[in-house]
Design a protein around this motif. Structure first.
Motif, PDB file in Angstrom:
ATOM      1  N   UNK A  33      -0.117  44.546 -70.367  1.00 52.07           N
ATOM      2  CA  UNK A  33      -0.028  44.803 -68.929  1.00 52.07           C
ATOM      3  C   UNK A  33       0.335  43.530 -68.169  1.00 52.07           C
ATOM      4  N   UNK A  34      -0.312  42.418 -68.531  1.00 51.68           N
ATOM      5  CA  UNK A  34      -0.012  41.156 -67.842  1.00 51.68           C
ATOM      6  C   UNK A  34       1.461  40.800 -68.001  1.00 51.68           C
ATOM      7  N   UNK A  37       3.731  43.214 -66.029  1.00 55.33           N
ATOM      8  CA  UNK A  37       3.693  42.985 -64.584  1.00 55.33           C
ATOM      9  C   UNK A  37       4.422  41.703 -64.208  1.00 55.33           C
ATOM     10  N   UNK A  38       4.203  40.639 -65.020  1.00 55.47           N
ATOM     11  CA  UNK A  38       4.833  39.360 -64.686  1.00 55.47           C
ATOM     12  C   UNK A  38       6.352  39.493 -64.734  1.00 55.47           C
ATOM     13  N   UNK A  41       7.369  42.512 -61.841  1.00 53.22           N
ATOM     14  CA  UNK A  41       7.143  42.164 -60.433  1.00 53.22           C
ATOM     15  C   UNK A  41       7.403  40.693 -60.154  1.00 53.22           C
ATOM     16  N   UNK A  42       8.278  40.086 -60.957  1.00 44.09           N
ATOM     17  CA  UNK A  42       8.628  38.695 -60.706  1.00 44.09           C
ATOM     18  C   UNK A  42       9.272  38.570 -59.328  1.00 44.09           C
ATOM     19  N   UNK A  43       8.961  37.482 -58.635  1.00 44.07           N
ATOM     20  CA  UNK A  43       9.418  37.351 -57.248  1.00 44.07           C
ATOM     21  C   UNK A  43      10.938  37.350 -57.134  1.00 44.07           C
ATOM     22  N   UNK A  46      11.353  41.212 -57.424  1.00 38.40           N
ATOM     23  CA  UNK A  46      10.535  41.956 -56.479  1.00 38.40           C
ATOM     24  C   UNK A  46      10.153  41.044 -55.320  1.00 38.40           C
ATOM     25  N   UNK A  47      11.023  40.983 -54.311  1.00 42.27           N
ATOM     26  CA  UNK A  47      10.827  40.006 -53.246  1.00 42.27           C
ATOM     27  C   UNK A  47       9.614  40.316 -52.387  1.00 42.27           C
ATOM     28  N   UNK A  48       9.314  41.606 -52.236  1.00 31.22           N
ATOM     29  CA  UNK A  48       8.204  41.987 -51.365  1.00 31.22           C
ATOM     30  C   UNK A  48       7.046  42.560 -52.167  1.00 31.22           C
ATOM     31  N   UNK A  49       5.889  41.980 -51.970  1.00 31.36           N
ATOM     32  CA  UNK A  49       4.701  42.495 -52.647  1.00 31.36           C
ATOM     33  C   UNK A  49       4.142  43.669 -51.868  1.00 31.36           C
ATOM     34  N   UNK A  50       3.367  44.502 -52.547  1.00 31.76           N
ATOM     35  CA  UNK A  50       2.717  45.628 -51.874  1.00 31.76           C
ATOM     36  C   UNK A  50       1.210  45.448 -52.040  1.00 31.76           C
ATOM     37  N   UNK A  51       0.496  45.593 -50.929  1.00 33.45           N
ATOM     38  CA  UNK A  51      -0.957  45.433 -51.010  1.00 33.45           C
ATOM     39  C   UNK A  51      -1.608  46.676 -51.589  1.00 33.45           C
ATOM     40  N   UNK A  52      -2.360  46.488 -52.669  1.00 32.01           N
ATOM     41  CA  UNK A  52      -3.174  47.581 -53.183  1.00 32.01           C
ATOM     42  C   UNK A  52      -4.597  47.044 -53.189  1.00 32.01           C
TER      43      UNK A  52
END
Lengths: 214, 552
Positions: A33-34, A37-38, A41-43, A46-52
């Motif tokens: 999983x790590x 995700x890395x 969802x690398x910046x 994936x420029x914009x993060x989503x708050x969960x």
């Protein structure tokens, strides 16, 4: 690679393998999983993060499932342990003496030895005595270990299931030559064991006779 | 005139803490400073120096074990090496390191305070710490030799050995007081000095982890203090407490020792978990997953962790009831740690991840600590523990937890906060190279320990049977790789402090906790005005504004 020479080998190895399998599963899960995700969802991608903020059902799941699993592991360890502290009534009793830095064994008929000889397929109960500091009586091939503590007689039992000679270690650090504190346990067929015992008993009864004649 | 002085003194308080000239000049400006930031730096210099000594001893131990016996030293020297390695690493490196370096430096800033609650007591803690540490180092060179009992000081051997036991025990006793005072200081600071608006659940998780840790320090450290004092009394006045020849009970010592030393494992690991809880959301640029679960799990660890000490003693022949209870609780204490690991992993989900050096170390922490925790679970099972206890398996386990956990947590903290502390950035490429060498070396060194343990190799053994040699050789080669990585990492950091690229921006990594809202490096008083806190530490509101705009 590791010898299989007592009745406790199967239960200990099974418990170990079951727990290790569960652990490896979770380790791989977390690591995969790590890494996923890395990468995902690398910046750069994936420029914009989503708050969960969280997820209560998920929290409950990853609390309850591990609790059930560890209770199961506990049960395996506990039943295995109960067996290890319940020696059969007909066990042959041997006194084990630990001192810096050697082991010695004394049978109920008075025979002494610095190697532990036992007959195959017959339960043996060892009573553990220390003459000085803490030691620990450890036979890897039997998967057993018990500390040997002064002023306290611990015990341990086993049923040897395979002929051969196996290492006995001291597992509790006891000073300068701790790591040289070896001995051996020799598992013999019943008739060979009886022969050995008879020979020892004979030479033992000779010895005191000799000393009195002196 | 008086207006001018006032303006000047205000101005002085706005200079950064490194350049500040107070009552004392030069070196005394550091050795007598009560500024929490300067004390943090004093700790950093001393703790890392002790770490270097500990690593050197560890390196020599591995070198000795390259062959079955007599590679470089004799058995007495070897026994002293592993004892002092353990004492230094446990009592003077990993127990204090994260609270006393980063806790001291950042806790007040994160809470919006100008200093800790008791700045002078804080300086006293450091002096107690270096006195104790210096005594340990002295014990190595004094006649009689360093302690050779293992860091656990088990009685009766520790009352029989002729080495400098009393000196060593007194040193650990003094260091214990340093730990208690720091804990007390942090507890008061967290309770009384949070900025207006900062409720308990608006505190950064690093502060939460220090809060849980401080309670453990204050509650259990006195137990080891009194125990070591009792050993000294026993040795000097021959009062029978633990020594069986005087009518004492050696198992009582083990119980009292582990009643402290097991919770101490959590003193060691929980602050590192706090660091990870800071680093993961910052480099994912999003809010942390399950804030309250992470905060409460620290307290859960503190409570359950104080009730599992006798799992170090399953082989001592305790009653069946004790074996049952301690095994069950040991399994349950794994749950709060598991909750943390799951929440950190979930925090990466849908983030915008920058794989900078601090995050690399944090992810390595999660991986290595998971191995450490899971190998702990394996030994929680009673019959398996009776086989594995006192073998290399436990040595592997403790190194995965303590070095893989707290060590890598420390490295993450250094790479995360050092630029803030000194206003200079390290070379990130070199930091990444050092990371991979350290990580690979670590696993080559310690994974064979787990195999050796399964194959029955007893721990604390100067000599071993030939069938174990291949794993010892692999581990020793691993130690060379690990030390190479550590050297590159620390030289890189040291060079950055002296002549790294200057950083003046306040928010270096895009964090939302208060230390990223003060000057780089921070000013003497931290804040010109005490901030008013309105939001939690990892809100990342920007993400939500952007989302709303997209919807429009």
């Amino acid at each position: 690679m590791l010898a299989d020479a007592s009745n406790f080998v199967q239960p200990v190895d099974n418990t170990f393998i079951i727990i290790v399998s569960i652990c490896v599963f979770f380790l791989i899960l977390i690591t995969a999983l790590m890494i996923t995700f890395v990468i995902k969802y690398n910046s750069k991608k994936n420029k914009k993060a989503k708050n969960v903020h969280g997820n209560v059902p998920l929290e409950v799941t990853w609390t309850v499932v591990p609790v059930i699993l560890v209770l199961y592991m506990f049960y395996l360890g506990w039943t295995g342990y109960k067996h290890e502290v319940s020696p059969p009534k007909n066990s042959m009793v041997v006194n084990v003496y630990a001192q810096m830095w050697r082991w010695s064994y004394k049978y109920s008929n008075g025979v002494e030895s610095d190697t532990l000889f036992v007959p195959i397929n017959k339960p043996v109960k060892v009573l553990l005595h220390s003459r000085d500091v803490d030691h620990s009586f450890y036979i890897p091939a039997f998967r057993i270990k018990k500390d040997v503590i002064p002023n306290r007689t611990n015990f341990e039992w086993f049923l040897p299931t395979r002929l051969g000679t196996y290492d006995v270690f001291c597992a509790e650090y006891c000073g300068l030559r701790h790591s040289y504190m070896y001995s051996a346990v020799v598992v013999l067929p019943q008739d060979k064991f009886d022969q050995w015992m008879a020979k020892q008993a004979a030479s033992d009864s000779d010895t005191p006779a000799d000393t009195t004649s002196m | 005139m008086s207006g001018e002085t006032l303006a000047l003194s205000q101005n002085e308080h706005n200079v950064n803490y490194l350049d500040y000239q107070g009552k004392h000049k030069g070196i005394w400006g550091w050795l007598l400073s009560t500024d929490h930031k300067r004390i943090g730096i004093l700790y950093m210099i001393t703790v890392l120096s002790f770490f270097a000594v500990g690593v050197t001893l560890g390196f020599l131990i591995r070198l000795e074990l390259l062959t079955p016996q007599g590679t470089i030293v004799g058995p007495q020297a070897y026994n002293e090496f592993f004892t002092v390695h353990g004492i230094i690493m446990i009592f003077i490196v990993v127990i204090p390191v994260i609270p006393s370096v980063f806790g001291n430096f950042f806790l007040p800033i994160m809470l919006g305070a100008k200093d800790v609650a008791f700045p002078r007591l804080n300086l006293l803690s450091w002096y107690l710490y270096i006195i104790g540490g210096a005594m340990i180092l002295l014990s190595l060179v004094l006649p009689g030799g360093a302690a050779d009992t293992g860091w656990t000081f088990y009685i009766p051997y520790s009352v029989r050995t002729g080495t400098n036991m009393i000196f060593t025990l007194a040193a650990v006793f003094i260091i214990g007081f340093s730990s208690i005072l720091t804990g007390l200081n942090f507890l008061t600071t967290i309770h009384r000095m949070r900025a207006p608006g900062m409720g308990w659940f608006k505190m950064p998780l690093f502060a939460w982890s220090l809060y849980a840790t401080s309670w453990i320090q204050v509650i259990v450290t006195p137990i080891v203090g009194i125990t070591l004092l009792m050993v000294i009394v026993e040795r000097v006045f021959h009062v029978g407490i633990f020594d069986p020849t005087l009518g004492g009970d050696p198992l009582l010592f083990q119980h009292m020792f582990w009643m402290y030393s097991h919770p101490a494992v959590y003193i060691i690991i929980v602050p590192a978990m706090g660091v990870i809880s800071e680093v993961v959301p910052v480099f994912s640029q999003r809010t942390i997953f399950g804030y309250k679960f992470i905060a409460y799990s620290s307290l859960g660890i503190a409570i359950f962790g104080s009730l599992v000490w006798a799992h170090h003693m399953f082989a001592t022949g305790m009653s069946n009831t004790a074996e049952f209870v301690f095994s069950l609780l040991t399994f349950l204490v794994a749950i709060p740690s598991a909750i943390k690991v799951f929440n950190w992993t979930a925090t990466l989900y849908k983030g915008s991840i920058k794989l900078e050096p601090p995050l690399l170390y944090a992810l390595a922490f999660i991986f290595l600590f998971s191995i450490g925790g899971l190998t702990g679970i394996i030994q929680g099972a009673l019959n398996v523990d009776l086989y594995l206890t006192d073998t290399y398996f436990i040595v592997g386990h403790i190194h995965y937890v303590v070095f893989g956990g707290t060590g890598f947590g420390l490295f993450a903290a250094l790479h995360y906060w050092l630029p803030k502390m000194f206003g200079r950035m390290y070379n990130k490429k070199v930091a990444k190279v050092a990371f991979w060498i350290t990580f690979v070396g670590f696993n080559i060194l310690y994974f064979p320990f787990l195999i050796l343990g399964w194959l029955g190799m007893p721990r604390r053994s100067y000599h071993y049977l030939p069938q174990y040699q291949v794993y010892h050789v692999i581990a020793t080669v691993g130690s060379w790789i690990l030390v190479t990585g550590l050297l590159i990492m620390f030289i890189n950091l040291l060079v950055s402090i002296i002549k790294g690229k200057k950083v003046t921006e306040e928010n270096i990594w895009g964090g939302e906790t208060l230390e990223w809202k003060v000057a780089t490096p921070p000013t003497v008083e931290n804040f010109e005005e005490i901030p008013q806190v309105v939001e939690g530490p990892y809100e990342y509101k920007q993400n939500e504004y952007e989302l709303e705009e997209e919807v429009k």
